[in-house]
Design an enzyme around this catalytic site. Structure first.
Site, PDB file in Angstrom:
ATOM      1  N   ASN A   7      41.815  38.709  50.138  1.00  0.00           N
ATOM      2  CA  ASN A   7      41.359  37.356  49.793  1.00  0.00           C
ATOM      3  C   ASN A   7      41.597  36.429  50.995  1.00  0.00           C
ATOM      4  O   ASN A   7      42.727  36.303  51.466  1.00  0.00           O
ATOM      5  CB  ASN A   7      42.144  36.869  48.562  1.00  0.00           C
ATOM      6  CG  ASN A   7      41.712  35.493  48.114  1.00  0.00           C
ATOM      7  OD1 ASN A   7      41.575  34.585  48.927  1.00  0.00           O
ATOM      8  ND2 ASN A   7      41.508  35.322  46.829  1.00  0.00           N
ATOM      9  N   HIS A  10      42.983  31.425  52.007  1.00  0.00           N
ATOM     10  CA  HIS A  10      43.999  30.637  52.717  1.00  0.00           C
ATOM     11  C   HIS A  10      43.655  30.368  54.177  1.00  0.00           C
ATOM     12  O   HIS A  10      44.218  29.453  54.782  1.00  0.00           O
ATOM     13  CB  HIS A  10      45.382  31.271  52.560  1.00  0.00           C
ATOM     14  CG  HIS A  10      45.858  31.180  51.144  1.00  0.00           C
ATOM     15  ND1 HIS A  10      46.274  29.994  50.591  1.00  0.00           N
ATOM     16  CD2 HIS A  10      45.904  32.098  50.162  1.00  0.00           C
ATOM     17  CE1 HIS A  10      46.582  30.194  49.321  1.00  0.00           C
ATOM     18  NE2 HIS A  10      46.362  31.455  49.034  1.00  0.00           N
ATOM     19  N   HIS A  43      37.205  32.688  46.727  1.00  0.00           N
ATOM     20  CA  HIS A  43      37.088  31.913  45.480  1.00  0.00           C
ATOM     21  C   HIS A  43      36.402  30.579  45.788  1.00  0.00           C
ATOM     22  O   HIS A  43      36.954  29.752  46.506  1.00  0.00           O
ATOM     23  CB  HIS A  43      38.499  31.681  44.922  1.00  0.00           C
ATOM     24  CG  HIS A  43      38.542  31.022  43.583  1.00  0.00           C
ATOM     25  ND1 HIS A  43      39.706  30.881  42.876  1.00  0.00           N
ATOM     26  CD2 HIS A  43      37.577  30.465  42.801  1.00  0.00           C
ATOM     27  CE1 HIS A  43      39.469  30.267  41.725  1.00  0.00           C
ATOM     28  NE2 HIS A  43      38.175  29.988  41.662  1.00  0.00           N
ATOM     29  N   ARG A  45      36.007  27.420  44.533  1.00  0.00           N
ATOM     30  CA  ARG A  45      36.559  26.580  43.467  1.00  0.00           C
ATOM     31  C   ARG A  45      35.657  25.381  43.205  1.00  0.00           C
ATOM     32  O   ARG A  45      34.946  24.918  44.091  1.00  0.00           O
ATOM     33  CB  ARG A  45      37.968  26.095  43.850  1.00  0.00           C
ATOM     34  CG  ARG A  45      39.015  27.205  43.882  1.00  0.00           C
ATOM     35  CD  ARG A  45      40.401  26.620  44.040  1.00  0.00           C
ATOM     36  NE  ARG A  45      40.840  25.997  42.814  1.00  0.00           N
ATOM     37  CZ  ARG A  45      41.678  26.567  41.941  1.00  0.00           C
ATOM     38  NH1 ARG A  45      42.198  27.751  42.182  1.00  0.00           N
ATOM     39  NH2 ARG A  45      42.015  25.948  40.843  1.00  0.00           N
ATOM     40  N   ARG A  49      38.212  23.061  47.374  1.00  0.00           N
ATOM     41  CA  ARG A  49      39.402  22.722  48.183  1.00  0.00           C
ATOM     42  C   ARG A  49      39.575  23.630  49.401  1.00  0.00           C
ATOM     43  O   ARG A  49      40.213  23.263  50.352  1.00  0.00           O
ATOM     44  CB  ARG A  49      40.669  22.719  47.331  1.00  0.00           C
ATOM     45  CG  ARG A  49      41.085  24.085  46.862  1.00  0.00           C
ATOM     46  CD  ARG A  49      42.429  24.037  46.191  1.00  0.00           C
ATOM     47  NE  ARG A  49      42.367  23.427  44.877  1.00  0.00           N
ATOM     48  CZ  ARG A  49      43.224  23.715  43.905  1.00  0.00           C
ATOM     49  NH1 ARG A  49      44.214  24.562  44.125  1.00  0.00           N
ATOM     50  NH2 ARG A  49      43.128  23.172  42.734  1.00  0.00           N
ATOM     51  N   GLU A  70      35.194  35.193  43.565  1.00  0.00           N
ATOM     52  CA  GLU A  70      35.924  34.702  42.393  1.00  0.00           C
ATOM     53  C   GLU A  70      35.307  33.376  41.991  1.00  0.00           C
ATOM     54  O   GLU A  70      35.026  32.532  42.858  1.00  0.00           O
ATOM     55  CB  GLU A  70      37.387  34.446  42.751  1.00  0.00           C
ATOM     56  CG  GLU A  70      38.236  35.664  42.767  1.00  0.00           C
ATOM     57  CD  GLU A  70      39.673  35.299  43.087  1.00  0.00           C
ATOM     58  OE1 GLU A  70      40.091  34.167  42.786  1.00  0.00           O
ATOM     59  OE2 GLU A  70      40.345  36.134  43.677  1.00  0.00           O
ATOM     60  N   THR A 101      45.312  30.172  40.589  1.00  0.00           N
ATOM     61  CA  THR A 101      44.922  30.598  39.239  1.00  0.00           C
ATOM     62  C   THR A 101      46.170  31.022  38.463  1.00  0.00           C
ATOM     63  O   THR A 101      46.855  31.967  38.843  1.00  0.00           O
ATOM     64  CB  THR A 101      43.945  31.797  39.341  1.00  0.00           C
ATOM     65  OG1 THR A 101      43.020  31.533  40.386  1.00  0.00           O
ATOM     66  CG2 THR A 101      43.215  32.010  38.041  1.00  0.00           C
ATOM     67  N   GLU A 151      40.298  42.738  36.090  1.00  0.00           N
ATOM     68  CA  GLU A 151      41.384  42.615  37.060  1.00  0.00           C
ATOM     69  C   GLU A 151      42.588  42.122  36.271  1.00  0.00           C
ATOM     70  O   GLU A 151      42.547  41.053  35.649  1.00  0.00           O
ATOM     71  CB  GLU A 151      41.019  41.625  38.180  1.00  0.00           C
ATOM     72  CG  GLU A 151      42.172  41.482  39.175  1.00  0.00           C
ATOM     73  CD  GLU A 151      41.813  40.610  40.380  1.00  0.00           C
ATOM     74  OE1 GLU A 151      40.618  40.453  40.702  1.00  0.00           O
ATOM     75  OE2 GLU A 151      42.764  40.078  40.981  1.00  0.00           O
ATOM     76  N   HIS A 191      47.327  39.207  42.113  1.00  0.00           N
ATOM     77  CA  HIS A 191      47.986  37.901  42.024  1.00  0.00           C
ATOM     78  C   HIS A 191      49.472  38.024  42.283  1.00  0.00           C
ATOM     79  O   HIS A 191      50.184  38.699  41.565  1.00  0.00           O
ATOM     80  CB  HIS A 191      47.755  37.184  40.693  1.00  0.00           C
ATOM     81  CG  HIS A 191      47.746  35.696  40.893  1.00  0.00           C
ATOM     82  ND1 HIS A 191      48.902  34.970  41.027  1.00  0.00           N
ATOM     83  CD2 HIS A 191      46.732  34.823  41.052  1.00  0.00           C
ATOM     84  CE1 HIS A 191      48.588  33.708  41.241  1.00  0.00           C
ATOM     85  NE2 HIS A 191      47.277  33.590  41.267  1.00  0.00           N
TER      86      HIS A 191
HETATM   87  N1  PXP Z   1      43.004  37.879  42.170  1.00  0.00           N
HETATM   88  C1  PXP Z   1      42.609  36.715  41.616  1.00  0.00           C
HETATM   89  C2  PXP Z   1      41.675  36.773  40.457  1.00  0.00           C
HETATM   90  C3  PXP Z   1      43.028  35.479  42.135  1.00  0.00           C
HETATM   91  O1  PXP Z   1      42.626  34.335  41.555  1.00  0.00           O
HETATM   92  C4  PXP Z   1      43.861  35.463  43.266  1.00  0.00           C
HETATM   93  C5  PXP Z   1      44.261  34.154  43.878  1.00  0.00           C
HETATM   94  O2  PXP Z   1      43.166  33.542  44.453  1.00  0.00           O
HETATM   95  C6  PXP Z   1      44.233  36.694  43.825  1.00  0.00           C
HETATM   96  C7  PXP Z   1      43.821  37.888  43.246  1.00  0.00           C
HETATM   97  C8  PXP Z   1      45.111  36.759  45.043  1.00  0.00           C
HETATM   98  O3  PXP Z   1      46.355  36.267  44.713  1.00  0.00           O
HETATM   99  P1  PXP Z   1      47.427  36.063  45.883  1.00  0.00           P
HETATM  100  O4  PXP Z   1      46.872  35.060  46.813  1.00  0.00           O
HETATM  101  O5  PXP Z   1      48.651  35.610  45.158  1.00  0.00           O
HETATM  102  O6  PXP Z   1      47.592  37.414  46.537  1.00  0.00           O
END
Ligand code: PXP
Length: 244
Positions: A7, A10, A43, A45, A49, A70, A101, A151, A191
């Site tokens: 992901n 960030h 994602h 959003r 953001r 996402e 999330t 997921e 997550h």
């Molecule tokens: N899976 C989903 C559905 C999420 O919403 C997120 C956070 O954006 C992640 C995985 C990744 O989570 P993390 O950034 O805590 O690894």
């Protein structure tokens, strides 16, 4: 052996801290793919953001492996997803004031909307996945809604305050994974997964893919994105195990 979805939200969060052009999440996706990511996750959003509409379009053009978007159930976001056509859409709950999330999608509560949105996305050849808490009823309703991928939210496992609690949540995720597979679902998880707690989740029999963001991007600050992705890929692919 599960796959690793990286992901890159960030990277965009850092860019938005200065509202400039760098660092570029699309470049991050390219580096992550080269370093062995099996898919890229972003994602879009509702408040934009971090990831922006233009990022999603550029990601679609440049990702060579799987693009997993996402998204919430909001009408405008669904419209964009249908235009962009990621390989997969992961439906997540979204609250504007949350930092990330917080929980899984409540498929029982929002059944009709989830079923409708999923059908709309599937009609555009997009594989749909639902981000849910590891609870049997949620899985059964996912199947009912015509969705074949879930997921599982690993947040409670990550935040467990004692070793016993962590073991309890790990067992729960394992049991739910086996049940989900038995009713014909593909199981992903994610997550809050970190270098020191991902291996036990990756070892769960039948686990298909782990989606990880914050920990990889945090590690990248010190060792570079390529090295951070490679290390996490080795854990997810069960070749390495890190301790705290
Ligand atoms: N899976 C989903 C559905 C999420 O919403 C997120 C956070 O954006 C992640 C995985 C990744 O989570 P993390 O950034 O805590 O690894």
């Amino acid at each position: 052996m599960p796959l690793l979805g990286v992901n890159i939200d960030h990277i965009a969060t850092l860019r938005q801290a200065r509202r400039e052009e760098e660092p570029d999440p699309v470049l991050a996706a390219q580096i992550a793919e080269k370093a062995g990511a099996d898919s890229i996750v972003a994602h879009l959003r509702e408040d934009r953001r971090h990831i922006h509409d233009q990022d999603v379009k550029r990601l679609r053009r440049t990702i060579k492996k799987k693009f997993n978007l996402e998204m919430s159930l909001q009408k405008d976001i669904v419209r964009i997803a249908c235009q962009v056509k990621p390989d997969q859409a992961t439906l997540v709950p979204e609250r504007r004031e949350e930092i990330t999330t917080e929980g899984g999608l409540d498929v029982l509560k929002h059944f009709k909307r989830i079923k409708d949105v999923s059908a709309q996305l599937q009609a555009h050849q997009i594989e749909v996945s639902l981000f849910i808490d590891p609870v049997k009823k949620q899985l059964e309703q996912t199947k009912e809604a015509g969705v074949n991928v879930v997921e599982l939210h690993t947040g409670r496992y990550d935040r467990a305050s004692t070793v016993e609690k962590q073991k309890f949540y790990l067992q729960k995720i394992d049991d739910i994974t086996q049940y989900a597979i038995s009713i014909g679902l593909v199981v992903n998880a994610g997550h809050g997964l970190k270098y020191y707690n991902t291996y036990p989740i990756a070892r769960i029999k039948g686990m298909n893919e782990l989606n990880i963001g914050h920990s990889i991007i945090s590690q990248a600050v010190f060792v570079g994105l390529s090295g951070a992705v490679k290390d996490m890929r080795d854990i997810v692919h069960l070749k390495k195990r890190f301790s705290r």
